[in-house]
Design a protein around this motif. Structure first.
Motif, PDB file in Angstrom:
ATOM      1  N   GLU A  49       2.010  -1.179   7.795  1.00  0.00           N
ATOM      2  CA  GLU A  49       2.830  -2.283   7.577  1.00  0.00           C
ATOM      3  C   GLU A  49       3.688  -1.945   6.152  1.00  0.00           C
ATOM      4  O   GLU A  49       4.644  -2.067   5.894  1.00  0.00           O
ATOM      5  N   GLY A  50       2.660  -1.210   5.166  1.00  0.00           N
ATOM      6  CA  GLY A  50       3.158  -0.770   3.913  1.00  0.00           C
ATOM      7  C   GLY A  50       4.370   0.434   4.013  1.00  0.00           C
ATOM      8  O   GLY A  50       5.405   0.284   3.527  1.00  0.00           O
ATOM      9  N   TRP A  51       4.120   1.232   5.374  1.00  0.00           N
ATOM     10  CA  TRP A  51       4.968   2.255   5.275  1.00  0.00           C
ATOM     11  C   TRP A  51       6.446   1.612   6.038  1.00  0.00           C
ATOM     12  O   TRP A  51       7.382   2.189   5.392  1.00  0.00           O
ATOM     13  N   LEU A  52       6.297   0.604   7.028  1.00  0.00           N
ATOM     14  CA  LEU A  52       7.411   0.052   7.415  1.00  0.00           C
ATOM     15  C   LEU A  52       8.108  -0.592   6.351  1.00  0.00           C
ATOM     16  O   LEU A  52       9.488  -0.403   6.222  1.00  0.00           O
ATOM     17  N   VAL A  53       7.555  -1.414   5.467  1.00  0.00           N
ATOM     18  CA  VAL A  53       8.356  -1.912   4.263  1.00  0.00           C
ATOM     19  C   VAL A  53       9.184  -1.016   3.733  1.00  0.00           C
ATOM     20  O   VAL A  53      10.233  -1.042   3.292  1.00  0.00           O
ATOM     21  N   GLU A  74      14.234   1.693   2.092  1.00  0.00           N
ATOM     22  CA  GLU A  74      14.949   2.985   1.589  1.00  0.00           C
ATOM     23  C   GLU A  74      16.095   2.927   2.641  1.00  0.00           C
ATOM     24  O   GLU A  74      17.383   3.292   2.029  1.00  0.00           O
ATOM     25  N   GLU A  75      15.916   2.547   3.809  1.00  0.00           N
ATOM     26  CA  GLU A  75      17.177   2.618   4.689  1.00  0.00           C
ATOM     27  C   GLU A  75      18.276   1.528   4.426  1.00  0.00           C
ATOM     28  O   GLU A  75      19.355   1.596   4.734  1.00  0.00           O
ATOM     29  N   ARG A  77      12.351   8.224   8.356  1.00  0.00           N
ATOM     30  CA  ARG A  77      11.737   7.754   7.287  1.00  0.00           C
ATOM     31  C   ARG A  77       9.955   7.225   7.631  1.00  0.00           C
ATOM     32  O   ARG A  77       9.167   7.510   7.079  1.00  0.00           O
ATOM     33  N   ILE A  78       9.977   6.691   8.665  1.00  0.00           N
ATOM     34  CA  ILE A  78       8.593   6.127   8.996  1.00  0.00           C
ATOM     35  C   ILE A  78       7.698   7.511   9.301  1.00  0.00           C
ATOM     36  O   ILE A  78       6.740   7.349   8.844  1.00  0.00           O
ATOM     37  N   ARG A  79       8.294   8.420  10.006  1.00  0.00           N
ATOM     38  CA  ARG A  79       7.684   9.563  10.329  1.00  0.00           C
ATOM     39  C   ARG A  79       6.999  10.312   8.651  1.00  0.00           C
ATOM     40  O   ARG A  79       5.867  10.800   8.642  1.00  0.00           O
ATOM     41  N   TRP A  80       8.014  10.224   7.920  1.00  0.00           N
ATOM     42  CA  TRP A  80       7.655  10.848   6.557  1.00  0.00           C
ATOM     43  C   TRP A  80       6.628   9.988   5.909  1.00  0.00           C
ATOM     44  O   TRP A  80       5.614  10.846   5.229  1.00  0.00           O
ATOM     45  N   LEU A  81       6.998   8.821   5.833  1.00  0.00           N
ATOM     46  CA  LEU A  81       6.008   7.911   5.203  1.00  0.00           C
ATOM     47  C   LEU A  81       4.665   7.997   5.703  1.00  0.00           C
ATOM     48  O   LEU A  81       3.392   7.999   4.753  1.00  0.00           O
ATOM     49  N   SER A  82       4.525   8.016   6.871  1.00  0.00           N
ATOM     50  CA  SER A  82       3.003   8.318   7.525  1.00  0.00           C
ATOM     51  C   SER A  82       2.617   9.564   7.452  1.00  0.00           C
ATOM     52  O   SER A  82       1.385   9.684   7.989  1.00  0.00           O
ATOM     53  N   MET A 122       0.918  -1.133  -0.031  1.00  0.00           N
ATOM     54  CA  MET A 122      -0.050   0.124   0.118  1.00  0.00           C
ATOM     55  C   MET A 122       1.004   1.206   0.130  1.00  0.00           C
ATOM     56  O   MET A 122       1.962   1.532   0.733  1.00  0.00           O
ATOM     57  N   LYS A 123       0.500   2.228  -1.013  1.00  0.00           N
ATOM     58  CA  LYS A 123       1.385   3.356  -0.914  1.00  0.00           C
ATOM     59  C   LYS A 123       1.063   4.386   0.248  1.00  0.00           C
ATOM     60  O   LYS A 123      -0.173   4.246   0.613  1.00  0.00           O
ATOM     61  N   PRO A 124       2.096   5.014   0.666  1.00  0.00           N
ATOM     62  CA  PRO A 124       1.371   6.110   1.817  1.00  0.00           C
ATOM     63  C   PRO A 124       0.964   7.259   1.332  1.00  0.00           C
ATOM     64  O   PRO A 124       0.877   7.492   0.165  1.00  0.00           O
ATOM     65  N   PRO A 125       0.185   7.882   2.125  1.00  0.00           N
ATOM     66  CA  PRO A 125      -0.634   8.835   1.766  1.00  0.00           C
ATOM     67  C   PRO A 125       0.122  10.024   1.287  1.00  0.00           C
ATOM     68  O   PRO A 125       1.305  10.400   1.820  1.00  0.00           O
ATOM     69  N   PRO A 126      -0.312  10.934   0.411  1.00  0.00           N
ATOM     70  CA  PRO A 126       0.639  12.067   0.119  1.00  0.00           C
ATOM     71  C   PRO A 126       0.883  13.020   1.091  1.00  0.00           C
ATOM     72  O   PRO A 126      -0.146  13.472   1.499  1.00  0.00           O
ATOM     73  N   THR A 127       1.824  13.639   1.182  1.00  0.00           N
ATOM     74  CA  THR A 127       1.867  14.962   1.936  1.00  0.00           C
ATOM     75  C   THR A 127       1.015  16.085   1.428  1.00  0.00           C
ATOM     76  O   THR A 127       0.751  16.128   0.387  1.00  0.00           O
TER      77      THR A 127
END
Length: 372
Positions: free
Chosen positions: A280-284, A289-290, A82-87, A1-6
């Protein structure tokens, strides 16, 4: 699942991460990138909360190494970023510095007030014996083998199944070159106490050493304090060359065939169930990326470390025969694991990986007479 856009058009994610990496490089790998992320991303989450949107969820993240140390500590801080950003700020990561404390036993995970760990399989106490095949062993899996093992069946399935029994979900975040020894008295020891990772303690014991299992960060201290004659210390955790010289130590490297240290992100399944859909999609994605960033930094850090140690005259050549002997010892250990019902399939799959990838680390070392 793609993260929501900013929702902030003034922030460009690529330029944001690029700026953070440059800041870390200028500071010699010691810069903390977390404040950069929190100012933009978390304000976005607070704004959404004030407007009746998605509230901020908190994830308490610890690490198996010093949180503000070089490379691995930076990797943990950057992973949180990265988790902060993607979420888009809907998950606020609270970093908990537990690097000086031992990881909990698998049976005690539920009682520990930490939601997730950035760690490595071989560092967990009382873990199933097969777990060490997923992490660092001096004569165990090579870096290519770890990549295949953790990303394909059956290795990935077995690892996730064993973690699940303790209420953990797991994602791998990258690997770091490892496989050296810090030694005293300017010579390779043939006996005495060796501070080593838990996963390779049995190897050193069967080679005639008195092994003292420790975390990599504590291993160097054991040698400096006279508690051991040598220690397994990944070059990326060993510290500046001057520190070894002042302590009367030298460094032994096992060449380019050294195994990899597979870092991983483990989170309590019950905690994830309370987080937003798509977490889970954001964590993956954050881990993927990391992994790229960590691999690039590991190469640079190791090259710099070896150059500094070489100029300081601290490198020692490791006798090829002990490496070959160690490889044979690991083969004996794998055969003994076949009697364990839990590990039988794991060992069979590990051997298949060995055959598919070619020569073993010990076989490769046997063709070289000099190391370092």
């Amino acid at each position: 699942m793609k993260p929501p856009p900013t929702t902030d058009p003034g922030i460009n994610r690529r330029s944001f991460l690029k700026a953070g990496l440059k800041a870390g490089a200028k500071a010699g790998g010691m810069a903390c990138l977390v404040p950069i992320a929190s100012s933009a991303v978390l304000s976005q989450g607070r704004a959404g909360e004030e407007m009746g949107g998605t509230p901020v969820h908190r994830l308490r993240l610890g690490a198996a190494w010093p949180l503000y140390g070089n490379l691995l500590g930076l990797s943990t801080r950057r992973l949180a970023q990265r988790i902060r950003w993607l979420s888009a700020g809907s998950v606020a990561v609270e970093l908990v510095d537990i690097g000086t404390a031992s990881l909990p036993a698998l049976d005690d995970i539920a009682r520990i007030p930490v939601d997730a760990w950035h760690s490595a399989a071989h560092l967990w106490p009382e873990a199933p014996p097969a777990w060490t095949l997923f992490g660092m062993q001096m004569f165990g899996m090579t870096a290519p083998e770890i990549r295949v093992w953790r990303n394909t069946s059956p290795g990935r399935g077995v690892r996730e199944d064993q973690a699940g029994r303790s209420g953990l979900a797991v994602w791998f975040t990258g690997e770091v070159a490892a496989g050296g020894m810090a030694v005293r008295d300017h010579a390779w020891p043939d006996a005495g106490r060796i501070a080593c990772s838990p996963g390779s303690a049995a190897v050193w014991e069967r080679l005639g050493f008195d092994a003292v299992p420790m975390t990599p960060a504590a291993a160097l201290g054991a040698v400096v304090n006279g508690e051991a004659v040598a220690a397994e210390v990944p070059p990326l955790l060993a510290g500046p060359a001057r520190r070894l010289g002042d302590a009367g130590l030298r460094y032994v490297r096992f060449g380019a065939f050294s195994p990899g240290l597979a870092t991983e992100l483990l989170a309590k399944s019950a905690v994830l169930d309370r987080l937003p859909a798509g977490m889970e999609g954001w964590l993956v994605q954050a881990c993927a990326e990391e992994a790229t960033a960590l691999a690039a930094e590991a190469i640079q850090e190791e090259q710099s470390w070896m150059q500094d140690a070489g100029r300081a005259g601290l490198l020692v050549e490791a006798p090829a025969e002990i490496v070959v002997k160690g490889g044979r010892t690991v083969g004996d250990m794998l055969r003994s694991l076949e009697t364990d019902a839990l590990s039988h399939d794991v060992v069979g799959a590990y051997r298949k990986v060995r055959r598919n990838l070619g020569t073993t680390a010990a076989g490769c070392c046997a063709m070289h007479g000099a190391f370092g």
